[in-house]
Motif scaffolding. Sequence first.
Motif, PDB file in Angstrom:
ATOM      1  N   LEU A  21      -4.102 -14.083  -0.289  1.00  0.00           N
ATOM      2  CA  LEU A  21      -4.118 -13.370   0.724  1.00  0.00           C
ATOM      3  C   LEU A  21      -3.490 -11.818   1.338  1.00  0.00           C
ATOM      4  CD1 LEU A  21      -3.895 -16.632   3.424  1.00  0.00           C
ATOM      5  CD2 LEU A  21      -5.936 -15.844   2.357  1.00  0.00           C
ATOM      6  N   ILE A  22      -4.146 -10.975   2.215  1.00  0.00           N
ATOM      7  CA  ILE A  22      -3.323  -9.286   1.647  1.00  0.00           C
ATOM      8  C   ILE A  22      -2.870  -8.998   3.085  1.00  0.00           C
ATOM      9  CG2 ILE A  22      -3.914  -9.011  -0.577  1.00  0.00           C
ATOM     10  CD1 ILE A  22      -5.104  -6.908   0.676  1.00  0.00           C
ATOM     11  N   ASP A  23      -2.008  -8.712   3.538  1.00  0.00           N
ATOM     12  CA  ASP A  23      -1.988  -7.713   5.460  1.00  0.00           C
ATOM     13  C   ASP A  23      -2.791  -7.058   5.611  1.00  0.00           C
ATOM     14  OD1 ASP A  23       0.237  -8.414   7.010  1.00  0.00           O
ATOM     15  OD2 ASP A  23       1.227  -8.665   5.457  1.00  0.00           O
ATOM     16  N   GLN A  24      -3.419  -6.593   6.719  1.00  0.00           N
ATOM     17  CA  GLN A  24      -4.053  -5.649   6.901  1.00  0.00           C
ATOM     18  C   GLN A  24      -3.482  -5.116   8.333  1.00  0.00           C
ATOM     19  OE1 GLN A  24      -7.945  -4.058   5.155  1.00  0.00           O
ATOM     20  NE2 GLN A  24      -5.678  -4.724   3.978  1.00  0.00           N
ATOM     21  N   PHE A  34       0.870  -1.812  -0.105  1.00  0.00           N
ATOM     22  CA  PHE A  34      -0.130   0.121  -0.085  1.00  0.00           C
ATOM     23  C   PHE A  34       0.482   1.272  -0.088  1.00  0.00           C
ATOM     24  CE2 PHE A  34      -1.213  -3.022   2.738  1.00  0.00           C
ATOM     25  CZ  PHE A  34      -2.842  -3.569   2.097  1.00  0.00           C
ATOM     26  N   THR A  35       0.387   2.446  -0.392  1.00  0.00           N
ATOM     27  CA  THR A  35       0.808   3.641  -0.502  1.00  0.00           C
ATOM     28  C   THR A  35       2.106   3.365   0.527  1.00  0.00           C
ATOM     29  OG1 THR A  35      -0.989   4.514  -1.943  1.00  0.00           O
ATOM     30  CG2 THR A  35       0.554   6.225  -1.057  1.00  0.00           C
ATOM     31  N   SER A  36       3.317   4.021   0.850  1.00  0.00           N
ATOM     32  CA  SER A  36       3.219   4.281   2.486  1.00  0.00           C
ATOM     33  C   SER A  36       4.908   5.188   2.151  1.00  0.00           C
ATOM     34  CB  SER A  36       4.103   2.494   2.780  1.00  0.00           C
ATOM     35  OG  SER A  36       4.864   3.243   3.456  1.00  0.00           O
ATOM     36  N   ILE A  60       5.618   2.685  -5.875  1.00  0.00           N
ATOM     37  CA  ILE A  60       7.099   1.417  -6.437  1.00  0.00           C
ATOM     38  C   ILE A  60       6.633   0.106  -6.722  1.00  0.00           C
ATOM     39  CG2 ILE A  60       8.470   3.087  -4.830  1.00  0.00           C
ATOM     40  CD1 ILE A  60       8.069   0.833  -2.477  1.00  0.00           C
ATOM     41  N   PHE A  61       5.472  -0.142  -6.086  1.00  0.00           N
ATOM     42  CA  PHE A  61       5.058  -1.087  -5.966  1.00  0.00           C
ATOM     43  C   PHE A  61       4.012  -1.519  -7.945  1.00  0.00           C
ATOM     44  CE2 PHE A  61       5.719  -1.580  -1.456  1.00  0.00           C
ATOM     45  CZ  PHE A  61       6.422  -2.827  -1.642  1.00  0.00           C
ATOM     46  N   ASP A  94       3.682   0.874   7.878  1.00  0.00           N
ATOM     47  CA  ASP A  94       3.238   2.319   7.871  1.00  0.00           C
ATOM     48  C   ASP A  94       2.150   2.921   6.739  1.00  0.00           C
ATOM     49  OD1 ASP A  94       5.750   2.659   6.325  1.00  0.00           O
ATOM     50  OD2 ASP A  94       5.764   3.999   7.088  1.00  0.00           O
ATOM     51  N   VAL A  95       1.170   2.539   6.835  1.00  0.00           N
ATOM     52  CA  VAL A  95       0.628   2.479   5.334  1.00  0.00           C
ATOM     53  C   VAL A  95      -0.092   3.847   5.861  1.00  0.00           C
ATOM     54  CG1 VAL A  95      -1.723   1.896   4.576  1.00  0.00           C
ATOM     55  CG2 VAL A  95      -0.202   0.218   5.939  1.00  0.00           C
TER      56      VAL A  95
END
Length: 537
Positions: free
Chosen positions: A108-111, A66-68, A86-87, A76-77
């Motif tokens: 699956l993604i991180d939250q 995510f944007t960070s 960058i991704f 650190d979102v």
Amino acid sequence: MSSHASSPAPDAQALPWWQGAAIYQIYPRSFRDSNGDGIGDLPGITAGLDHVASLGVDAVWISPFFTSPMRDFGYDVADYCDVDPIFGTLSDFDALVTRAHELGLKVLIDQVYSHTSDDHAWFAESRASRDNPKADWYVWHNAKPDGSPPTNWQSVFGGPAWTWDARRGQYYLHNFLASQPQLNGHNPDVQQALLDVAKFWLDRGVDGFRIDAINFSMHDPEFRDNPPAPPTDKPRTRPFDFQLKTYNQSHRDIPLFLERLRSLADRYDATFTLAEVGGDEALVEMKSFTQGDARLNSAYGFDFLYADKLTPQLVCRALGDWPGQPGEGWPSWAFENHDAPRAVSRWAAPEHRAAFLRCKMALLAALRGNIIVYQGEELGLTQVDIPFEQLQDPEAIANWPLTLSRDGVRTPLPWAGDAPDMGFGSAKPWLPASEDHRPLAIDRQEADDASLLHFTRDVLALRNGHPALHHGALERCRASAALLSFDRIADGERIRCLFNLSDQTIDTADAAGSPIFAVNAADTGTLPPYGALFLSC
């Protein structure tokens, strides 16, 4: 000697896809770089999914993209609902999900629900005044009369968990970096905003979430000081280690929010929720967070991730904590991940690593629960010693040289042994690749039928092909000095699993049955160093 029995295995036809699943963790920065900027990205992941699918795993878990500002490399979102440039882009993510599903892989993604970046628009508004609509979205508190922080709470990364903010004339809480302000998980508006984030990604086709540091998501509203931790023989490298974390985390209302999250997830087909839980009371919290049918599906803790040794007693104790009683959650297991040093470097001497790697992978495949394979684990990658001047990890820099750097497990995945960049995609990646990993590259192991990569496929196929190993009950976990044994049972099938977790040959009297899989030339009379044997009983 220790033993326990678990409840009967569930009917395979009634199982959700994730129960017994093998999950492959991808750390995006280090998986594959598609545009030559030195940082792995979403198109790189998409290009590498054929390799992942070939292992025989059921799902991928993708760490934050995510944007960070990347002060903690995505944990650190700054915007929960967009992809950091960058991704790649949201379109790149959509393409990744489509390709994964074509290959039969769940995504699956991180939250990250306990904190955001201080660059997040929510925090910018919250810190602007004490009476704006988001004033209570983060944890703010007045200074003590002498100007010191409101409590004695300490940050995981070192130093007080409070930072003064002159704009509000108050301190804000951060359990990690000062640039990771703590969300006020008690606030219903914050909870709804986080549920809206989850819905955003579910609507884009994700199949579940790994929920980061969820036991940090609510604090004690009375702001009481933490008590000191009792004396210990273990070294304490951070002020955080000197306290019992009684009041800065682990509030009793966290499960109520998790019930709201589970209710949302259940509206989507085949969704999986997995909690990461660390700390002194991890097991109690893991059980609470996964209790019954209204909370999270599974949790994984740190039984193995920071263990100095892999012993039979450790395995039986960890498995014994999840016997499969009614209402109990489903366990998940990992031997290494993006935060924990490579297991082979912790658990085996260099001269025994080749044999140990096979034994370790066979043991992981035999555990009752979900299993998580961290990228490169299927290749036998070792921990890399990153020089101080090349460290990127803020925790490693702050605590150097007293902690094993997280950077050492985050180095680029080697795809091609003869390429200057080992096929990662750029000559100068964000972390240096290790020359020790060149002979372990994917293409070289593909060409060697005796490689760990081929063995990993074989042992995962064994797990997937036997209901007892995939989702069966576990009985008779026995631990001696070197010998670990347990039975897996399902659908009328009983498989006895024997492991020699030492570098000495041992005799075994427990090897009754017909061998169905042998590791490191094991047989029914003896187990060679790091030998393993699976028997049909």
